[in-house]
Design a protein around this motif. Structure first.
Motif, PDB file in Angstrom:
ATOM      1  N   ALA A  46       0.833  -1.204   0.000  1.00 32.60           N
ATOM      2  CA  ALA A  46       0.000   0.000   0.000  1.00 32.60           C
ATOM      3  C   ALA A  46       0.868   1.254   0.000  1.00 32.60           C
ATOM      4  O   ALA A  46       0.587   2.218  -0.729  1.00 32.60           O
ATOM      5  N   MET A  47       1.940   1.254   0.783  1.00 34.84           N
ATOM      6  CA  MET A  47       2.798   2.434   0.863  1.00 34.84           C
ATOM      7  C   MET A  47       3.593   2.642  -0.428  1.00 34.84           C
ATOM      8  O   MET A  47       3.850   3.780  -0.827  1.00 34.84           O
ATOM      9  N   LEU A 380      -3.416  12.726  -6.117  1.00 38.79           N
ATOM     10  CA  LEU A 380      -3.496  13.268  -4.762  1.00 38.79           C
ATOM     11  C   LEU A 380      -4.459  12.418  -3.931  1.00 38.79           C
ATOM     12  O   LEU A 380      -4.179  12.080  -2.777  1.00 38.79           O
ATOM     13  N   GLY A 381      -5.589  12.079  -4.538  1.00 41.52           N
ATOM     14  CA  GLY A 381      -6.553  11.226  -3.853  1.00 41.52           C
ATOM     15  C   GLY A 381      -6.017   9.826  -3.620  1.00 41.52           C
ATOM     16  O   GLY A 381      -6.177   9.256  -2.538  1.00 41.52           O
ATOM     17  N   TYR A 382      -5.354   9.284  -4.649  1.00 42.95           N
ATOM     18  CA  TYR A 382      -4.833   7.914  -4.544  1.00 42.95           C
ATOM     19  C   TYR A 382      -3.761   7.815  -3.471  1.00 42.95           C
ATOM     20  O   TYR A 382      -3.709   6.842  -2.710  1.00 42.95           O
ATOM     21  N   GLY A 383      -2.893   8.821  -3.405  1.00 39.56           N
ATOM     22  CA  GLY A 383      -1.865   8.829  -2.369  1.00 39.56           C
ATOM     23  C   GLY A 383      -2.473   8.922  -0.985  1.00 39.56           C
ATOM     24  O   GLY A 383      -2.042   8.230  -0.052  1.00 39.56           O
ATOM     25  N   SER A 384      -3.497   9.747  -0.842  1.00 41.92           N
ATOM     26  CA  SER A 384      -4.148   9.923   0.461  1.00 41.92           C
ATOM     27  C   SER A 384      -4.837   8.647   0.919  1.00 41.92           C
ATOM     28  O   SER A 384      -4.676   8.220   2.065  1.00 41.92           O
ATOM     29  N   TYR A 389      -5.450   3.809   4.103  1.00 45.00           N
ATOM     30  CA  TYR A 389      -5.770   2.378   4.122  1.00 45.00           C
ATOM     31  C   TYR A 389      -4.657   1.571   4.781  1.00 45.00           C
ATOM     32  O   TYR A 389      -4.932   0.640   5.549  1.00 45.00           O
ATOM     33  N   ALA A 390      -3.392   1.918   4.483  1.00 43.85           N
ATOM     34  CA  ALA A 390      -2.271   1.199   5.098  1.00 43.85           C
ATOM     35  C   ALA A 390      -2.337   1.315   6.619  1.00 43.85           C
ATOM     36  O   ALA A 390      -2.116   0.326   7.347  1.00 43.85           O
ATOM     37  N   TYR A 391      -2.645   2.506   7.118  1.00 45.24           N
ATOM     38  CA  TYR A 391      -2.742   2.729   8.564  1.00 45.24           C
ATOM     39  C   TYR A 391      -3.949   1.986   9.135  1.00 45.24           C
ATOM     40  O   TYR A 391      -3.852   1.309  10.169  1.00 45.24           O
ATOM     41  N   TYR A 392      -5.081   2.079   8.445  1.00 45.52           N
ATOM     42  CA  TYR A 392      -6.302   1.436   8.932  1.00 45.52           C
ATOM     43  C   TYR A 392      -6.150  -0.087   8.938  1.00 45.52           C
ATOM     44  O   TYR A 392      -6.549  -0.754   9.906  1.00 45.52           O
TER      45      TYR A 392
END
Length: 443
Positions: A46-47, A380-384, A389-392
């Motif tokens: 994800a990152m 910008l949206g995809y990076g956010s 998602y990676a954190y969640y």
């Protein structure tokens, strides 16, 4: 225009060839699994995609401006060459060191993002302006429909073969047939679809080289510095124009929302299929089914995009998408494929809708720059969403045992976040649109 007439237009013909070969990647059906088999974790995956998106964000708009000043063909050719290099890197990287694998994939994602940014807008601008020069710009939705059908036809072959290349049982028969030692796991065969993609990359280079550009239409400057300054000035002016033109701004905001949310999920669709107990060999059949769906429904997508009133189209698409993400979050075995197909149809139609309306409102001299802003807002949206998602996912997975994680229960539990995320942003953007539209009609 007939198909024959459209294909006789050189830039349109090579635009179709470039787009279809650029995205014809044999590892797409097993994209997430490939990264994991190289030794990466789902969070790292994800990152890495966040890095990919961040690279495009940094390079997207400047590259579009340079396309409008230096020349669009140069950027398309450079993009295809970088694409070849980034695929070659993962084709040959040794997997003995986890750190080395991560670094190579990190560089791969940066180069992939750069290649995507260079091509984004430039190839489309070349093809569209060729039509416009001939007074045939109204045929652009037809070109997009043809692109969908050709790309989908190619996709049937690529997804079937790509998934089969990753199935140990299938490849065992192939290896025995040609007298090679049979593979024991997917790690033994994971490079095959990557090498196959490397061959297709050569076709993309060929198509890019054969596109033509009228050099007389490019701005004339005394030096490279003057050209660079002109490119940056065009970027700033285009940015101001986008922000001051509500029609274009909201088109781009809705596009980014639909596209980056779906792309994040679809990037992980192989992990989703595995979590709902679908064998790898069927990934190709699902991908082929998606391609058939696109071929059959491409005309319907074009008609919806052209004929439906924009506010009605966006409202229906948003509500159906929210319902689709909720359906996906249920994690139904076998039947869980249906909402994925529905999501793909929505995004396919949305892309035609956005391109149709955006190109109508954009002048030729800054078309590639505006289209690059389209890519910028998406990434910008995809990076956010990648970071979130990676954190969640990391938080969710802490509540599950190793055995449950092996059963992908943590992954399935994380999918509800897509429904909440999309619904919140869709309502927010729509509320802003409603208030702005009350002041002055946008659509």
């Amino acid at each position: 225009m007939t198909l024959k007439e459209i294909l006789q237009i050189r830039n349109v013909r090579y635009f179709l060839m470039f787009r279809c070969s650029y995205f014809a990647r044999f590892y797409y059906p097993i994209f997430t699994l490939l990264f994991l088999d190289y030794g990466l974790t789902l969070s790292q995956f994800a990152m890495l995609n966040v890095v990919w998106a961040a690279t495009i964000v940094l390079a997207e708009v400047p590259s579009g401006a340079f396309a409008d000043t230096l020349g669009r063909k140069k950027l398309v050719v450079l993009s295809s060459v970088i694409m070849f290099i980034e695929i070659a890197m993962i084709a040959v990287v040794p997997t003995d060191s986890a750190n080395l694998v991560f670094v190579v994939f990190l560089i791969n994602r940066i180069l992939s993002g750069l290649a995507m940014a260079l091509a984004s807008g430039a190839d489309e601008a070349l093809a569209y302006d060729t039509l416009k020069d001939q007074g045939k710009e109204e045929a652009w939705p037809q070109v997009l429909q043809i692109q969908l059908r050709i790309a989908s036809s190619v996709g049937i072959f690529v997804t079937l073969i790509g998934a089969a290349m990753y199935d140990v049982n299938f490849m065992t028969h192939i290896f025995q047939l040609i007298g090679l030692s049979v593979p024991e796991s997917t790690q033994d065969i994971m490079r095959i679809p990557v090498f196959a993609t490397l061959l297709v990359a050569i076709v993309a280079i060929y198509a890019a080289i054969n596109m033509q550009e009228d050099r007389d239409t490019l701005p004339k400057h005394d030096s490279k510095l003057a050209t660079s300054i002109a490119s940056l000035r065009l970027t700033l002016n285009t940015g101001k124009w986008v922000l001051s033109t509500p029609y274009v701004l909201f088109i781009l905001l809705y596009y980014s929302l639909f596209e980056h949310t779906s792309r994040m999920f679809l990037t992980m669709n192989s992990q989703y299929y595995r979590a709902i107990d679908i064998p790898i060999i069927y990934f190709g059949l699902i991908g082929a089914g998606v391609s058939v769906l696109k071929i059959l429904l491409a005309g319907q997508s074009r008609r919806l995009a052209e004929s439906t009133e924009p506010k009605t189209f966006l409202a229906i698409a948003g509500l159906v998408t929210i319902a689709t993400y909720y359906w996906i979050s249920l994690g139904w075995s076998i039947y869980g494929v249906v909402p994925v197909l529905l999501l793909i149809f929505i995004i396919m139609t949305m892309n035609i809708f956005i391109s149709y309306h955006l190109n109508r409102k954009t002048e030729s001299h800054n078309r590639a720059t505006v289209l690059s802003f389209k890519g910028l807002m998406f990434n910008l949206g995809y990076g956010s969403i990648g970071v979130l998602y990676a954190y969640y996912y990391k938080l969710v997975s802490q509540n599950y045992t190793e055995q449950q994680i092996e059963q992908h229960l943590d992954f399935l539990a994380s999918l509800s976040s897509f429904c909440y995320y999309f619904a919140f942003l869709f309502i927010s953007v729509s509320a802003a649109f409603y208030l702005k539209n009350k002041q002055k009609t946008i659509f």
